[in-house]
Motif scaffolding. Structure first.
Motif, PDB file in Angstrom:
ATOM      1  N   LYS A  31       0.827  -1.216   0.000  1.00 53.04           N
ATOM      2  CA  LYS A  31       0.000   0.000   0.000  1.00 53.04           C
ATOM      3  C   LYS A  31       0.861   1.266   0.000  1.00 53.04           C
ATOM      4  N   TYR A  33       3.781   1.596  -1.441  1.00 58.69           N
ATOM      5  CA  TYR A  33       4.249   1.740  -2.820  1.00 58.69           C
ATOM      6  C   TYR A  33       3.142   2.356  -3.680  1.00 58.69           C
ATOM      7  N   GLU A  34       1.932   1.826  -3.547  1.00 63.99           N
ATOM      8  CA  GLU A  34       0.794   2.353  -4.304  1.00 63.99           C
ATOM      9  C   GLU A  34       0.576   3.831  -3.997  1.00 63.99           C
ATOM     10  N   SER A  35       0.654   4.190  -2.732  1.00 62.55           N
ATOM     11  CA  SER A  35       0.449   5.580  -2.325  1.00 62.55           C
ATOM     12  C   SER A  35       1.528   6.498  -2.871  1.00 62.55           C
ATOM     13  N   LYS A  37       3.291   6.067  -5.593  1.00 62.18           N
ATOM     14  CA  LYS A  37       3.104   6.210  -7.045  1.00 62.18           C
ATOM     15  C   LYS A  37       1.909   7.108  -7.346  1.00 62.18           C
ATOM     16  N   ALA A  38       0.861   7.008  -6.547  1.00 59.87           N
ATOM     17  CA  ALA A  38      -0.295   7.884  -6.727  1.00 59.87           C
ATOM     18  C   ALA A  38       0.100   9.339  -6.475  1.00 59.87           C
ATOM     19  N   LEU A  67      -2.056   1.950 -12.320  1.00 62.43           N
ATOM     20  CA  LEU A  67      -2.227   2.106 -10.875  1.00 62.43           C
ATOM     21  C   LEU A  67      -3.511   1.439 -10.404  1.00 62.43           C
ATOM     22  N   ARG A  68      -4.574   1.588 -11.170  1.00 65.59           N
ATOM     23  CA  ARG A  68      -5.855   0.953 -10.829  1.00 65.59           C
ATOM     24  C   ARG A  68      -5.720  -0.578 -10.869  1.00 65.59           C
ATOM     25  N   LEU A  70      -2.996  -2.290 -10.457  1.00 65.39           N
ATOM     26  CA  LEU A  70      -2.138  -2.688  -9.345  1.00 65.39           C
ATOM     27  C   LEU A  70      -2.948  -2.807  -8.060  1.00 65.39           C
ATOM     28  N   LYS A  71      -3.815  -1.830  -7.814  1.00 70.92           N
ATOM     29  CA  LYS A  71      -4.621  -1.844  -6.599  1.00 70.92           C
ATOM     30  C   LYS A  71      -5.616  -3.005  -6.576  1.00 70.92           C
ATOM     31  N   ARG A  79       1.504  -8.429  -9.539  1.00 74.52           N
ATOM     32  CA  ARG A  79       1.737  -7.074  -9.008  1.00 74.52           C
ATOM     33  C   ARG A  79       3.113  -6.564  -9.419  1.00 74.52           C
ATOM     34  N   ALA A  83       3.677  -3.306 -11.575  1.00 76.44           N
ATOM     35  CA  ALA A  83       4.516  -2.250 -11.004  1.00 76.44           C
ATOM     36  C   ALA A  83       5.597  -1.821 -11.997  1.00 76.44           C
TER      37      ALA A  83
END
Length: 104
Positions: A31, A33-35, A37-38, A67-68, A70-71, A79, A83
């Motif tokens: 999470k 990493y996702e944040s 990148k967002a 990104l969508r 990936l989430k 993943r 990524a």
């Protein structure tokens, strides 16, 4: 080749090399990493908004899609692939935002 094209080619090679190293040394794609990148996407979108240039629309859409996905994806191997796609799309978006290859 002109100097700008050479620089873009060198940057692309460097990005590909760094992505190979990143994939060889798996970092947690969580999470955080996702944040990050967002947040990076929002930063580049802000940079693009300050310019009168619509070339980044396709790249923004590609980054948002990656990104969508990936989430939504749970499998670790998938993943990692997504990524890598996300990092590549963000690198291209940065090039557009920085005006590389704009033909100025």
């Amino acid at each position: 080749m002109e100097v700008r094209q050479i620089l873009v080619a060198m940057f692309a090679v460097a990005m590909m090399a760094s992505m190979s190293v990143a994939l060889a040394q798996p970092a947690p794609i969580d999470k955080a990493y996702e944040s990050s990148k967002a947040a990076e996407l929002e930063s580049v979108k802000l940079q693009l908004a300050t310019r009168q240039d619509s070339r980044g629309i396709g790249e923004v859409t590609e980054v948002e899609s990656a990104l969508r996905r990936l989430k939504e994806t749970k499998a670790a191997d998938q993943r990692a692939k997504i990524a890598a796609e996300l990092d590549s799309a963000l690198a291209r978006l940065h090039l557009v935002a920085d005006g590389v290859g704009a033909g100025r």
